[in-house]
Design a protein around this motif. Structure first.
Motif: not given
Lengths: 164, 191
Positions: A70-81
Motif C-alpha cells: 500500500e505504501f509502495e502504491a502510494h509513493f509510486h503515485n507520488l512520483i507521477g508520470d
C-alpha cells in the motif's frame, strides 16, 4: 501535487466511530505532527540537493524493502508520470547504473532502511566521496528514517484494526 | 583516548558526528528558530546541530518526540521506554539504547529487566506483560516488520488497552526513526 489528507489514515482505512478510531483520535496531535513531517520529508519548501521525484522514488524503494504494497502504491503515485527516472529509481533491481551520485544515494537508502545496524562511518564517507553534501546526507537520512517510522506505525495500526 | 562503544550499556556515551554540525554563525533565521537559539540559550547538542541541516523536519521533531514519549494517559512512561529499547537493540543503536534503558531503570528503580533484555533479547526471562511489550516492539522493528496477529493478541491478553497498544506502536516506531539518524550519522564514544 502532494495530498493534504492524512496518509496513515488513508492507508490503514480505520473506520470512523470504531474503538480504534477513538484511540487514534486520542493521539490526534501525534498523527498531525506525523503528517506535517511527511510533507517536510517528501515535499519540503527547500528540497536542497534531493529532488521531489527522487524523494518519492526513494520512499517507494523503502516501501518495497518493507514489503508494504500500500505504501509502495502510494509513493509510486507520488512520483507521477512526468519523469521516467523516478520509476527507475523506485525499482529495487536498479542500483544506479553509471551515475556515481545516484548509485551512492540508492546504496545508502537501501542500507539504512534494511540494515541500519550495519551502517558505519565508511558509509557516510562513500556518500561524501560521491559528491553528496553533508546537508544532503542529513536530508536523505531523515527521509529514510521518517518513512521507516511511518510504515511501522501503519503496520501496527493494521494489526490493531484486524483484532478479532 | 576515547573509544567507540560497541556493546550495549546503561552508561550514556558521548556522540561524535560523522558529518559537520551546522555552524551557528552560518545559521538561517529558520534554523535559529527551530533550534530555539537565543542570546541566553546558545547550548545546542552536536546531534541537533547535525539535524539542523534539514530544518523542515527538525521543527516537528521535538514536539513529536515529547508527545510520543511523555503524553498524558495511555502506556506508562517506563513501558514506552521498553518500546524504544527494543527498537534500539534491533538497530544496534548503542547510544539510544543507553539513554532509554537508563531512563527505564530510573523510572522503575531496578536494573534486572534491562540486564536481561541486553543479554537475551526476546529470550529474556521477564514478567509476561513486559515480555509481550518487548517482543511486539522487537518484531515491529525488523525490516520488513515481523509483528503478526499473534503478537498483537499477546498484548491484548497481557491486559493492554487499545490506547496503550497505540502508544507502544508509536514509541517503538519513533525509535526506528531516531536509531536511523543517531546510529548512521555518528558514533558513541567513551573512555
Amino acid at each position: 501535487m502532494l495530498q493534504l489528507e492524512d496518509v496513515i489514515a488513508k492507508i490503514t482505512g480505520i473506520d470512523r466511530g470504531s474503538a480504534l478510531a477513538e484511540a487514534v483520535n486520542g493521539r490526534a496531535d501525534i498523527m498531525s505532527l506525523t503528517q506535517q513531517t511527511y510533507v517536510a520529508a517528501l515535499h519540503p519548501t527547500d528540497p536542497g540537493g534531493l529532488s521531489y521525484v527522487e524523494r518519492a522514488a526513494f520512499a517507494c524503494r523503502i516501501s518495497v524493502l518493507n514489503s508494504d504494497r500500500e505504501f509502495e502504491a502510494h509513493f509510486h503515485n507520488l512520483i507521477g508520470d512526468n519523469d521516467a527516472s523516478g520509476a527507475r529509481i523506485a525499482d529495487i533491481g536498479f542500483v544506479g547504473g553509471h551515475d556515481v551520485r545516484l548509485s551512492a544515494l540508492i546504496r545508502h537508502v537501501d542500507l539504512v532502511a534494511q540494515n541500519p545496524k550495519n551502517a558505519t562511518e565508511g558509509d557516510i564517507k562513500r556518500l561524501q566521496a560521491a559528491g553528496v553534501s553533508d546537508a544532503d546526507i542529513v536530508r536523505l537520512s531523515e527521509l529514510v528514517a521518517f518513512v521507516s517510522y511511518q510504515i511501522r506505525v501503519a503496520a501496527g495500526l493494521r494489526l490493531m484494526r484486524d483484532l478479532a | 583516548m576515547k573509544k567507540t562503544v560497541h556493546e550495549f550499556t546503561t552508561k550514556i556515551p558521548e556522540w561524535k558526528p560523522y558529518v559537520a554540525p551546522l555552524d551557528l554563525s552560518q545559521a538561517t533565521p529558520e534554523q535559529l528558530e527551530a533550534l530555539k537559539v537565543t542570546p541566553s540559550n546558545t547550548k545546542v547538542s552536536d546531534y541537533v546541530l547535525v539535524l539542523a541541516h534539514d530544518v523542515e523536519t527538525l521543527q516537528h521533531r521535538t514536539p513529536l518526540f515529547n508527545g510520543i514519549m511523555y503524553n498524558r494517559g495511555g502506556l506508562s512512561r517506563a513501558e514506552r521506554e521498553i518500546g524504544a529499547v527494543a527498537a534500539s537493540i534491533v538497530n544496534r543503536c548503542v547510544y539510544c539504547a543507553a539513554v532509554h534503558a537508563s531512563r527505564y531503570n530510573q523510572l522503575t528503580k531496578s536494573e534486572t529487566v534491562v540486564d536481561a533484555l541486553f543479554a537475551d533479547g526476546m529470550d529474556a526471562q521477564i514478567e509476561p506483560r513486559l515480555k509481550a511489550i518487548f517482543n511486539f516492539a522487537f518484531k515491529l522493528s525488523q525490516c520488513p516488520s515481523e509483528a503478526n496477529d499473534k503478537d498483537m493478541q499477546a498484548l491484548v491478553d497481557a491486559g493492554l488497552s487499545k490506547e496503550e497498544i497505540l502508544d507502544l506502536i508509536l514509541s517503538s516506531s519513533l525509535f526506528g526513526w531516531a536509531n536511523r539518524l543517531m546510529h548512521t550519522l555518528g558514533e558513541p564514544l567513551s573512555d
